[in-house]
Design a protein around this motif. Structure first.
Motif, PDB file in Angstrom:
ATOM      1  N   UNK A 225       0.791  -1.230   0.000  1.00 51.91           N
ATOM      2  CA  UNK A 225       0.000   0.000   0.000  1.00 51.91           C
ATOM      3  C   UNK A 225       0.817   1.270   0.000  1.00 51.91           C
ATOM      4  N   UNK A 226       2.115   1.197  -0.331  1.00 49.94           N
ATOM      5  CA  UNK A 226       2.960   2.389  -0.347  1.00 49.94           C
ATOM      6  C   UNK A 226       2.884   3.144  -1.668  1.00 49.94           C
ATOM      7  N   UNK A 227       2.666   2.415  -2.750  1.00 53.04           N
ATOM      8  CA  UNK A 227       2.563   3.037  -4.065  1.00 53.04           C
ATOM      9  C   UNK A 227       1.337   2.495  -4.780  1.00 53.04           C
ATOM     10  N   UNK A 228       0.899   3.245  -5.780  1.00 49.48           N
ATOM     11  CA  UNK A 228      -0.193   2.761  -6.625  1.00 49.48           C
ATOM     12  C   UNK A 228       0.300   2.701  -8.056  1.00 49.48           C
ATOM     13  N   UNK A 229      -0.292   1.823  -8.814  1.00 48.77           N
ATOM     14  CA  UNK A 229       0.090   1.583 -10.208  1.00 48.77           C
ATOM     15  C   UNK A 229      -1.126   1.849 -11.064  1.00 48.77           C
ATOM     16  N   UNK A 230      -0.954   2.704 -12.061  1.00 44.27           N
ATOM     17  CA  UNK A 230      -2.061   3.012 -12.957  1.00 44.27           C
ATOM     18  C   UNK A 230      -1.653   2.635 -14.374  1.00 44.27           C
ATOM     19  N   UNK A 231      -2.475   1.790 -14.993  1.00 43.05           N
ATOM     20  CA  UNK A 231      -2.228   1.357 -16.365  1.00 43.05           C
ATOM     21  C   UNK A 231      -3.199   2.113 -17.266  1.00 43.05           C
ATOM     22  N   UNK A 232      -2.650   2.812 -18.260  1.00 41.11           N
ATOM     23  CA  UNK A 232      -3.472   3.548 -19.210  1.00 41.11           C
ATOM     24  C   UNK A 232      -3.791   2.640 -20.399  1.00 41.11           C
ATOM     25  N   UNK A 233      -5.049   2.602 -20.818  1.00 43.91           N
ATOM     26  CA  UNK A 233      -5.440   1.725 -21.929  1.00 43.91           C
ATOM     27  C   UNK A 233      -5.074   2.329 -23.284  1.00 43.91           C
ATOM     28  N   UNK A 234      -3.798   2.312 -23.597  1.00 38.12           N
ATOM     29  CA  UNK A 234      -3.330   2.826 -24.878  1.00 38.12           C
ATOM     30  C   UNK A 234      -2.285   1.887 -25.444  1.00 38.12           C
ATOM     31  N   UNK A 235      -1.956   2.115 -26.698  1.00 35.89           N
ATOM     32  CA  UNK A 235      -0.926   1.315 -27.357  1.00 35.89           C
ATOM     33  C   UNK A 235       0.184   2.259 -27.779  1.00 35.89           C
ATOM     34  N   UNK A 236       1.407   2.036 -27.355  1.00 35.70           N
ATOM     35  CA  UNK A 236       1.852   1.015 -26.420  1.00 35.70           C
ATOM     36  C   UNK A 236       1.362   1.321 -25.005  1.00 35.70           C
ATOM     37  N   UNK A 237       1.288   0.287 -24.151  1.00 36.19           N
ATOM     38  CA  UNK A 237       0.778   0.488 -22.792  1.00 36.19           C
ATOM     39  C   UNK A 237       1.638   1.478 -22.009  1.00 36.19           C
ATOM     40  N   UNK A 238       0.985   2.289 -21.202  1.00 38.56           N
ATOM     41  CA  UNK A 238       1.691   3.241 -20.347  1.00 38.56           C
ATOM     42  C   UNK A 238       1.320   2.930 -18.912  1.00 38.56           C
ATOM     43  N   UNK A 239       2.334   2.805 -18.063  1.00 38.53           N
ATOM     44  CA  UNK A 239       2.131   2.500 -16.647  1.00 38.53           C
ATOM     45  C   UNK A 239       2.788   3.602 -15.830  1.00 38.53           C
ATOM     46  N   UNK A 240       2.048   4.132 -14.868  1.00 40.91           N
ATOM     47  CA  UNK A 240       2.575   5.155 -13.974  1.00 40.91           C
ATOM     48  C   UNK A 240       2.509   4.671 -12.533  1.00 40.91           C
ATOM     49  N   UNK A 241       3.510   5.051 -11.771  1.00 39.80           N
ATOM     50  CA  UNK A 241       3.550   4.747 -10.341  1.00 39.80           C
ATOM     51  C   UNK A 241       3.544   6.059  -9.576  1.00 39.80           C
ATOM     52  N   UNK A 242       2.857   6.049  -8.429  1.00 39.08           N
ATOM     53  CA  UNK A 242       2.876   7.215  -7.552  1.00 39.08           C
ATOM     54  C   UNK A 242       2.690   6.757  -6.112  1.00 39.08           C
ATOM     55  N   UNK A 243       3.078   7.632  -5.203  1.00 39.56           N
ATOM     56  CA  UNK A 243       2.915   7.326  -3.789  1.00 39.56           C
ATOM     57  C   UNK A 243       1.449   7.397  -3.403  1.00 39.56           C
TER      58      UNK A 243
END
Length: 129
Positions: free
Chosen positions: A73-91
């Protein structure tokens, strides 16, 4: 995968279950977790940017550390539905609450590193992009 009935695991669970400091150190411990937390304190980062900012870590270990911190639970991961896939991490909020802890650990290291004349915090491997 760890053996679930090992004495080592039982001892770890006992210590982390009864000692707040041990629990905290277990969450942020490891070679790369503090560096990852430090970078994410400046804002969300794409996986590729995070990877580029930590050139010494292997991809396998980076992914493992990110997954552990996400599970804790320290970070969250967000996957954007695009091509190519984009993944972002944040606190997360819990992760943000560790910022003062990381700052105190950095300051302590700056003051107590053997042979260090320098009294300002430094982290040469922590290149903020």
């Amino acid at each position: 995968m760890r053996k679930q009935s090992s004495t080592n695991l039982e001892n770890e669970m006992l210590i982390n279950g009864n000692c707040d400091m041990a629990y905290t150190l277990d969450l942020i411990g490891g070679r790369w977790k503090p560096s990852i937390l430090w970078r994410l304190a400046y804002g969300a980062l794409r996986y590729s940017d995070l990877r580029r900012s930590l050139p010494a870590v292997s991809e396998r270990i980076l992914i493992l550390q990110l997954r552990e911190m996400e599970a804790d639970g320290l970070i969250s991961r967000k996957v954007y539905p695009e091509v190519p896939p984009r993944v972002e991490y944040q606190l997360t909020e819990v992760g943000r609450s560790l910022e003062p802890v990381i700052n105190v650990l950095t300051a302590w290291g700056s003051e107590n590193r053997p042979g260090s004349e320098r009294k300002t915090p430094r982290c040469p491997l922590l290149t903020i992009i």
